[in-house]
Scaffold this active site. Structure first.
Site, PDB file in Angstrom:
ATOM      1  CB  THR A 105      -0.919   0.006   1.224  1.00 24.50           C
ATOM      2  OG1 THR A 105      -1.802  -1.114   1.136  1.00 24.50           O
ATOM      3  CG2 THR A 105      -1.740   1.285   1.282  1.00 24.50           C
ATOM      4  CE  LYS A 180      -5.314  -1.340   1.908  1.00 24.49           C
ATOM      5  NZ  LYS A 180      -4.082  -2.085   2.114  1.00 24.49           N
ATOM      6  CE  LYS A 248       1.977   2.112   4.450  1.00 17.95           C
ATOM      7  NZ  LYS A 248       2.384   0.946   3.647  1.00 17.95           N
TER       8      LYS A 248
END
Lengths: 307, 307
Positions: A105, A180, A248
């Site tokens: 990701t 995502k 993150k």
């Protein structure tokens, strides 16, 4: 000429990053009969795959020199940049018609950058982040969100099918990463609701497990309340998905949104609350540990938490 | 002596408030053969039930004088207070062993107050707010969240079973309302995520309907994204559940939370954003109209919205 469809015994795969996710995912490909060359930061994490017959390489570049399709699932965008675009990266070792597949990701804009750099060498690039966690990786039940050129995506599809269940090609380079981000943006404010609602439930004297029977299947229902709710109630904050990885992801999403000129107050609040979770020492707990930060805010002391 | 179980032909029911929800719910009881006396603010809204054989009364007090179990589903807490505790309210017309059942989403503390006042006259009180909307009411598929004494709840259960599918007794007086608050507290921040994520999806060039195929069934999945997501994408902001009713519910939840000393940043943000939706003239749209306020914040102009 169209790219050849990935086929065990013919297509040589490369794999960079054999952490919890990568181990299982690459393992499925090896089990299907693909010849694999692998590398990862700590060689000890590659032992299982080496025992299965995978070949060790010292660098991503060497991986690429011995493979046709090179997958990576690493940590942060800077790691993605290094393993694909670095001096010892996979692109440096690639020849024309290789396919680079990033399953980390990471930043949509970085996925576009890799695709551009690859194209200049006649190499293809696909971004394909996943959701479903370690259990999904183990059971080959991941959701894989794919971005890239049609030709390259079609070629890699048999590999994706060995790792996942819900595989959707969402668009050109970066579209997998954008999808995502959408996934994480749905989860982030939802988790605030899950924790606030459960805190209210027990503070108002209700039995939270019984409350789930009322609210879990209707308009308030979600994967999060039904799966993480019971863990929160039992005081189980062990990671399915790490707080620090979630931070993150939210950081990437906020930065991308800023580039688009979007104001996202819910995501911003969620990121700040998760920063609090991390600041309190729970960065390696699961995302449901948001409950601990919200309890601290309201002066609630939880007993017997193992840290 | 235990209260008698509600039985058609024997137990006389009363119904206060025959709006969209009340009409369907009371209708199911009449269909089961219960004798019903009803009242509501605008008599025109009672016509369907009167045609089915229900009897009209001028006040909640008169309803209670002609009934054993008196249901209400009205608007705001002040309406609940008036129809139960007012001079012309149901308690004033009640005799010992009557049961008052409030199905409005209202204040838990008011539910406790009504139960106290009722008890002083030997009358029982049950709070039983619902979720499932007009469709759930019509199809007798509501989730009914019940608070009150065991004896009274057991007596009323056959009536609940005629109106709902998921019926859970959550605790003493107020517990039904608290559970409904939990339900709304789950939905509120989740809706922010739904709208922010879909806005990001289309601004990043993705096909939002296709994105739902990737994100709808995993960890990001929820009733809201799967049911309201497609409506938002199509630009359908018609109400399942009114923005202004949702604001009422969030206001109650925040006030109750404040009494408990809880800080709920997600719920507070959601309430403020929904105040913006209302301020922009969309109070009578559905909760998915949050999208419109978020788009306004980001300077996005939507074309062809009928207001």
């Amino acid at each position: 000429m169209a790219l050849a469809t990935c086929t065990p015994g013919k297509t040589r795969i490369g794999w960079i990053g054999t952490g919890v996710m990568g181990q299982s995912m690459c393992g499925h490909l090896v089990d299907k009969g693909f010849e694999a060359t692998i590398t990862t930061r700590s060689k000890s994490k590659a032992e299982g795959l080496l025992a299965k017959g995978a070949t060790w390489a010292e660098t991503p570049k060497q991986v690429a020199e011995n493979a046709d399709v090179i997958f990576a699932i690493v940590g942060f965008p800077k790691d993605v940049r290094e393993v694909f675009l670095g001096e010892q990266g996979a692109l440096a070792g690639s020849k024309a018609d290789n396919i680079l597949v990033d399953m980390t990701t990471s930043q949509p804009s970085l996925a576009e950058e890799i695709a551009e750099a690859a194209k200049a060498k006649g190499v293809f690039s696909v971004d394909a982040p996943v959701s479903g966690g370690d259990v999904g990786a183990k059971n080959a039940a991941l959701s894989i969100m794919v971005g890239g050129e049609e030709e390259a995506v079609a070629a890699v599809m048999p590999c994706f099918e060995a790792m996942g269940k819900t595989i959707k090609h969402q668009g050109g380079p970066g579209a997998g990463q954008h999808t995502k981000m959408v996934n994480q943006m749905l989860i982030a404010p939802m988790m605030i609701g899950v924790c606030e609602a459960l805190m209210y439930a027990y503070k108002s004297g209700l039995d939270p497990m019984k409350v789930l029977e009322s609210v879990g299947s209707g308009a308030a229902g979600s994967w999060s309340i039904n799966n993480l709710g019971p863990r929160i109630i039992k005081g189980d904050f062990e990671p399915g998905f790490y707080v620090e990885h979630f931070i993150k992801d939210m950081g990437i999403a906020l930065a991308e949104a800023e580039m688009m000129g979007l104001s996202l107050p819910g995501l911003a609040l969620a990121k700040q609350l998760y920063e609090a979770v991390k600041a309190q020492g729970f960065g390696r707990k699961g995302t449901q540990a948001l409950m601990l930060a919200l309890e601290q805010m309201s002066g609630i002391k939880r007993e017997g938490l193992t840290d």
